[in-house]
Design a protein around this motif. Sequence first.
Motif, mmCIF file in Angstrom:
data_model
loop_
_atom_site.group_PDB
_atom_site.id
_atom_site.type_symbol
_atom_site.label_atom_id
_atom_site.label_comp_id
_atom_site.label_asym_id
_atom_site.label_seq_id
_atom_site.Cartn_x
_atom_site.Cartn_y
_atom_site.Cartn_z
ATOM 1 N N ALA A 85 0.826 -1.206 0.000
ATOM 2 C CA ALA A 85 0.000 0.000 0.000
ATOM 3 C C ALA A 85 0.857 1.250 0.000
ATOM 4 O O ALA A 85 2.031 1.210 0.358
ATOM 5 N N LEU A 86 0.221 2.327 -0.427
ATOM 6 C CA LEU A 86 0.896 3.626 -0.491
ATOM 7 C C LEU A 86 0.102 4.589 0.384
ATOM 8 O O LEU A 86 -1.129 4.588 0.353
ATOM 9 N N TYR A 87 0.804 5.377 1.171
ATOM 10 C CA TYR A 87 0.140 6.334 2.058
ATOM 11 C C TYR A 87 0.649 7.733 1.782
ATOM 12 O O TYR A 87 1.804 7.919 1.423
ATOM 13 N N ILE A 88 -0.220 8.700 1.997
ATOM 14 C CA ILE A 88 0.219 10.100 1.927
ATOM 15 C C ILE A 88 -0.047 10.758 3.274
ATOM 16 O O ILE A 88 -1.140 10.628 3.836
ATOM 17 N N PHE A 89 0.980 11.404 3.795
ATOM 18 C CA PHE A 89 0.848 12.145 5.046
ATOM 19 C C PHE A 89 1.334 13.572 4.822
ATOM 20 O O PHE A 89 2.299 13.799 4.104
ATOM 21 N N ILE A 90 0.643 14.531 5.439
ATOM 22 C CA ILE A 90 1.123 15.911 5.466
ATOM 23 C C ILE A 90 1.542 16.143 6.913
ATOM 24 O O ILE A 90 0.681 16.211 7.801
ATOM 25 N N ASP A 91 2.829 16.267 7.153
ATOM 26 C CA ASP A 91 3.350 16.278 8.519
ATOM 27 C C ASP A 91 2.646 17.246 9.461
ATOM 28 O O ASP A 91 2.371 16.925 10.603
ATOM 29 N N LYS A 92 2.367 18.467 8.991
ATOM 30 C CA LYS A 92 1.877 19.491 9.923
ATOM 31 C C LYS A 92 0.392 19.793 9.789
ATOM 32 O O LYS A 92 -0.083 20.795 10.312
ATOM 33 N N ASN A 93 -0.352 18.954 9.097
ATOM 34 C CA ASN A 93 -1.802 19.149 9.061
ATOM 35 C C ASN A 93 -2.408 18.764 10.414
ATOM 36 O O ASN A 93 -1.819 17.977 11.145
ATOM 37 N N PRO A 94 -3.603 19.318 10.741
ATOM 38 C CA PRO A 94 -4.247 18.923 11.996
ATOM 39 C C PRO A 94 -4.417 17.407 12.060
ATOM 40 O O PRO A 94 -4.357 16.819 13.142
ATOM 41 N N ASN A 95 -4.660 16.802 10.932
ATOM 42 C CA ASN A 95 -4.719 15.347 10.858
ATOM 43 C C ASN A 95 -3.817 14.925 9.697
ATOM 44 O O ASN A 95 -4.212 15.018 8.547
ATOM 45 N N PRO A 96 -2.597 14.485 10.013
ATOM 46 C CA PRO A 96 -1.611 14.289 8.940
ATOM 47 C C PRO A 96 -1.986 13.213 7.914
ATOM 48 O O PRO A 96 -1.585 13.292 6.768
ATOM 49 N N TYR A 97 -2.775 12.218 8.335
ATOM 50 C CA TYR A 97 -3.144 11.159 7.391
ATOM 51 C C TYR A 97 -4.056 11.712 6.300
ATOM 52 O O TYR A 97 -5.060 12.353 6.596
ATOM 53 N N VAL A 98 -3.691 11.464 5.055
ATOM 54 C CA VAL A 98 -4.519 11.958 3.961
ATOM 55 C C VAL A 98 -5.152 10.809 3.182
ATOM 56 O O VAL A 98 -6.362 10.769 2.987
ATOM 57 N N ALA A 99 -4.344 9.863 2.738
ATOM 58 C CA ALA A 99 -4.918 8.816 1.915
ATOM 59 C C ALA A 99 -4.094 7.543 1.975
ATOM 60 O O ALA A 99 -2.897 7.565 2.274
ATOM 61 N N GLN B 60 -13.023 -7.563 -10.821
ATOM 62 C CA GLN B 60 -11.965 -7.928 -9.882
ATOM 63 C C GLN B 60 -11.390 -6.651 -9.276
ATOM 64 O O GLN B 60 -11.052 -5.719 -9.999
ATOM 65 N N LEU B 61 -11.321 -6.616 -7.956
ATOM 66 C CA LEU B 61 -10.822 -5.414 -7.288
ATOM 67 C C LEU B 61 -9.338 -5.234 -7.581
ATOM 68 O O LEU B 61 -8.524 -6.100 -7.264
ATOM 69 N N VAL B 62 -8.988 -4.138 -8.234
ATOM 70 C CA VAL B 62 -7.580 -3.915 -8.569
ATOM 71 C C VAL B 62 -6.935 -2.849 -7.684
ATOM 72 O O VAL B 62 -5.753 -2.945 -7.371
ATOM 73 N N THR B 63 -7.689 -1.849 -7.296
ATOM 74 C CA THR B 63 -7.127 -0.798 -6.455
ATOM 75 C C THR B 63 -8.206 -0.270 -5.521
ATOM 76 O O THR B 63 -9.362 -0.156 -5.906
ATOM 77 N N LYS B 64 -7.799 0.026 -4.299
ATOM 78 C CA LYS B 64 -8.726 0.631 -3.359
ATOM 79 C C LYS B 64 -8.067 1.871 -2.784
ATOM 80 O O LYS B 64 -6.954 1.795 -2.275
ATOM 81 N N ILE B 65 -8.741 2.994 -2.893
ATOM 82 C CA ILE B 65 -8.232 4.226 -2.308
ATOM 83 C C ILE B 65 -9.042 4.514 -1.047
ATOM 84 O O ILE B 65 -10.270 4.559 -1.094
ATOM 85 N N HIS B 66 -8.343 4.675 0.082
ATOM 86 C CA HIS B 66 -9.000 5.103 1.314
ATOM 87 C C HIS B 66 -8.782 6.603 1.404
ATOM 88 O O HIS B 66 -7.662 7.049 1.548
ATOM 89 N N SER B 67 -9.866 7.343 1.298
ATOM 90 C CA SER B 67 -9.761 8.786 1.278
ATOM 91 C C SER B 67 -10.021 9.347 2.675
ATOM 92 O O SER B 67 -10.433 8.628 3.570
ATOM 93 N N SER B 68 -9.778 10.637 2.852
ATOM 94 C CA SER B 68 -10.012 11.282 4.143
ATOM 95 C C SER B 68 -10.337 12.751 3.894
ATOM 96 O O SER B 68 -10.214 13.224 2.763
ATOM 97 N N PRO B 69 -10.726 13.505 4.945
ATOM 98 C CA PRO B 69 -11.014 14.930 4.711
ATOM 99 C C PRO B 69 -9.788 15.721 4.266
ATOM 100 O O PRO B 69 -9.902 16.870 3.874
ATOM 101 N N GLY B 70 -8.607 15.125 4.317
ATOM 102 C CA GLY B 70 -7.399 15.827 3.875
ATOM 103 C C GLY B 70 -7.306 16.006 2.376
ATOM 104 O O GLY B 70 -6.430 16.693 1.877
ATOM 105 N N ILE B 71 -8.205 15.379 1.647
ATOM 106 C CA ILE B 71 -8.245 15.516 0.196
ATOM 107 C C ILE B 71 -9.087 16.748 -0.158
ATOM 108 O O ILE B 71 -10.088 17.017 0.484
ATOM 109 N N SER B 72 -8.661 17.461 -1.178
ATOM 110 C CA SER B 72 -9.344 18.703 -1.551
ATOM 111 C C SER B 72 -10.792 18.502 -1.973
ATOM 112 O O SER B 72 -11.206 17.401 -2.323
ATOM 113 N N LYS B 73 -11.511 19.622 -1.958
ATOM 114 C CA LYS B 73 -12.883 19.665 -2.459
ATOM 115 C C LYS B 73 -12.883 19.251 -3.937
ATOM 116 O O LYS B 73 -11.944 19.548 -4.664
#
Lengths: 150, 110
Positions: A85-99, B60-73
């Motif tokens: 898996a690949l993760y993206i973190f922004i070190d200084k965000n209020p919540n660093p975990y992004v995706a 067939q599941l090839v990729t799964k992205i777990h998103s969060s509020p840190g992603i832009s609008k």
Amino acid sequence: MLSRRDLFKVAGVGAATLLVAPGFVGQSFAAKKSLDDALKEKLGITQKDLQASELIKVKAPTIAESGANVPVEVSAKIPAQQVEALYIFIDKNPNPYVAQVDISPANGEVYFATRVKMGKTSPVRAVIKMKDGSYLSAFKEVKVTVGGCG
Amino acid sequence: MASVGRAIVRVPRKVSKGQVFKVQMVITHPMETGLRKDKKTGKIIPAHYITHIDFYLNDQLVTKIHSSPGISKNPYFAIKLKAEQSGTLKVVYADNKGGKWEKSVNINVA
């Protein structure tokens, strides 16, 4: 000499601090997490477990116009079969975990691009979890003039 | 917004066998963090964001992205896939308020 009156005063202040402190600490903790907290929560590791790797390339602007919309592109010269898996973190965000992106051999290449929000100037970090259990990481410092975390 | 959850998925018109190609998508979504306040009322705007995006190639599941509020609008995502055979790429995505959508595109492998 400590009079009886002083003693009560001190005790009163102490008790009040004790009452307030746990609530205050808890609140600030919930609102802002450090990179280590996020790494621990998501991956169960600390920053020391990350190995810097030149195989990972993080593409992002050096200066972002707006923190609300920062394009980030991560690619790695590692065979997709070896990557979990690949993760993206922004070190200084209020919540660093992004995706988090679960990579499979069907991807052919390790690649992910998106747009992220950034509160302030901070490294944008990509972490790759390998199938053998190691963690590779690379980052790029992005300067933010106007924050975009609300 | 009536159009929340609408997505555009873009793939190359034609790919050759064995080629690695890019899949790009944009979803119309507010991506509220739950930390922002409404300037008029002072109330916190509740969190509303995409939680995950699944890419199915021929079911067939090839990729799964777990998103969060840190992603832009109006989030943009791009991944790469390897062309093995023609088929459909189905993208299934959901948000934290129970919204669930899917979108399919054809992939032509020459």
